[in-house]
Write a protein that holds these residues in place. Sequence first.
Motif, short mmCIF file in Angstrom:
data_model
loop_
_atom_site.label_atom_id
_atom_site.label_comp_id
_atom_site.label_asym_id
_atom_site.label_seq_id
_atom_site.Cartn_x
_atom_site.Cartn_y
_atom_site.Cartn_z
N ILE A 1 42.53 -3.08 -5.11
CA ILE A 1 42.67 -1.89 -4.27
C ILE A 1 43.49 -0.84 -5.01
CG2 ILE A 1 43.61 -1.01 -2.10
CD1 ILE A 1 43.01 -3.74 -0.87
N THR A 2 44.64 -1.23 -5.53
CA THR A 2 45.40 -0.39 -6.47
C THR A 2 45.20 -0.99 -7.85
OG1 THR A 2 47.05 0.16 -4.79
CG2 THR A 2 47.66 0.49 -7.11
N ARG B 1 37.23 11.24 8.35
CA ARG B 1 37.67 10.10 7.53
C ARG B 1 38.18 8.96 8.41
NH1 ARG B 1 40.52 10.90 2.02
NH2 ARG B 1 38.99 9.24 1.62
N PRO C 1 34.74 9.25 2.06
CA PRO C 1 35.15 10.57 1.54
C PRO C 1 34.84 11.66 2.56
CG PRO C 1 33.12 9.82 0.50
CD PRO C 1 33.63 8.67 1.30
N VAL D 1 33.10 2.47 -4.43
CA VAL D 1 34.55 2.62 -4.26
C VAL D 1 35.16 3.29 -5.48
CG1 VAL D 1 36.71 1.33 -4.07
CG2 VAL D 1 34.78 0.73 -2.60
N HIS D 2 34.69 2.93 -6.67
CA HIS D 2 35.28 3.47 -7.89
C HIS D 2 34.84 4.90 -8.18
CE1 HIS D 2 37.72 0.41 -9.86
NE2 HIS D 2 36.86 -0.51 -9.42
N TRP E 1 35.35 6.61 -1.95
CA TRP E 1 35.79 5.73 -0.87
C TRP E 1 37.18 5.18 -1.17
CZ3 TRP E 1 33.23 4.20 3.67
CH2 TRP E 1 31.94 4.72 3.83
N THR E 2 38.00 5.03 -0.13
CA THR E 2 39.35 4.50 -0.27
C THR E 2 39.46 3.19 0.50
OG1 THR E 2 40.26 6.74 -0.41
CG2 THR E 2 41.81 4.97 0.11
N ARG F 1 42.04 0.30 2.12
CA ARG F 1 43.39 0.01 2.57
C ARG F 1 43.40 -1.36 3.22
NH1 ARG F 1 44.77 5.73 5.66
NH2 ARG F 1 44.77 7.07 3.79
#
Length: 557
Positions: free
Chosen positions: A462-463, A514, A507, A487-488, A492-493, A495
């Motif tokens: 994720i990070t 969002r 996004p 995602v990359h 997209w984020t 969490r």
Amino acid sequence: MFDLTDRAASGHPLVVALDAVESAISSAGDAPMWGLRSDELARLVVAHEALTARLAGLGLGLVREADRRGAGSAVGAPSTADWLRDRLRLDHGVAKGRVELAAVLDVDAGLFEAARTVHQAAGGGAAVGDHRVGYPDPAGDRATGPEAGAVDAVARTGLGVPVAALRELSRAARRLLPCTAWALREGRVCVEHAQVIRRALKRLPAGIDAMVWAECEAFLAIHATRHDPRSLARLGSHLATAVTGAHDLAGQDERVTAASRAGEVVDAARGDGGLDGDRGEERAEATTMFGFADNGDGTVRAYGCFSAEAADLITTALAALAAPAPAADGTADPRGHATRMGDALVELCRRAMDAGDLLPGARGARPHLTITASLGTLRKQPGCPKAVSMWGTPITPEALRRLACDAGVSRVLTDPAGVPLDVGRQHRTVTPGQWVALVARDQGCAFPGCARPAAWTQAHHITHWADGGTTDLDNLVLLCGHHHRSVHHRGWTVRMGTNGHPTFIPPPWIDPARQPRRNIYHRVLDAVGTDPLRLDAVAGSRRAGPPKDPPEQVRAA
């Protein structure tokens, strides 16, 4: 298009409606589609599918009425299915399936209203809790009907079906599919969904309680509005496995109790010689066959049939050898999945022959088939989560115990929410222990709307570790190749939610608000295995009449 003689003289609403549809389509058929805005185009794709489903539902109603009147026999056909096959140029199996499906969708007004209540309580399938599910809707995320969210604080069963509606639906158990009929008429599912539900319900034990049967139909109809037919079929398979196990255990307990009252001694482990789920497994294994047929052109065609367990084993053995192999210059592997699997089978046989100790006469290493199960499931304790392979196949308790007789076992400690405890390894790549824990938590691609199994996924940070992210469970998520790239590279984020499961933030150009989204497919499969039939625990009180107050096993929504 419609061969309706003197339809202008007929005032029946169906004649008028079909005439209007034909006229409207004829006038719009030549309109250039390049003039549509992108949002209009996306909306029309969805609206067209819903309208197609509603028309198909209407068509099934017409088929039912034709069958009731004997339209086929009136012209000399041996059956309505034969008449449909001839008039509509259908395969006989397809025609017969339509007649049978039309019969089980023929519900009266009372059942239809109860089915409406069930879908209203489900909220239209637009959201679960505070999170949206699936890919963003092109028309904007909102409830799919004015009734969404209108039903609250109702008593529900373990599968989330309103108890009051279930009592009405139970009178049609084993005969009709009212919740499916409502969803099809509203355009929320297609005919293929309805066929999947009909086939899934045929796998339920013949002796289950009417309310349990109705609960299963309602549950599948609700989730048909959220999943594609193939994913729904897998969900139906899990449901049948869970229901059969619960039914078998209940029947076994009744036999033991009756025998003890009579002063007899019964081996509860043996019961009556086998549980229904075990007999189903034995039947599946009895169908195992494999062979080759010469095509006469220098090639042969393979044919065969295997149990789901055997198929998982074969797929696991071939998966590593079937991975895409890019060229030295980075060019993508041009082979399709089926071609790579065929090449992998040949390569596996070649390696087995090169290493002679793997053939008869020596004990070789076995393929590593990963199965996730709780200790309670292994001990066959009632109400425990199901066992499931890394390919998403439900494993019966007996099969699990047999496989565990000669298998390596990895212990994964989880919290009450099913989230594995942090492995805490500081590596850039996921360790084998972390991989097992990720599979136990995510059970497949965690991206909203994706149903790909864990075997097709990769572990995503994720990070990123280059940004200081650790290779710990709370910083990892399973993603298939396509969604890993999304995602990359597409905004997209990810969490980690407060419940220990990942959520995804689209996004702004996809969803300006969002809103967090999550994948419910794998969690639904997990919930099916955890004592889904809570209402069945009070079967005795049902037989004595409806309870005045909801039992403890029924939760308030």
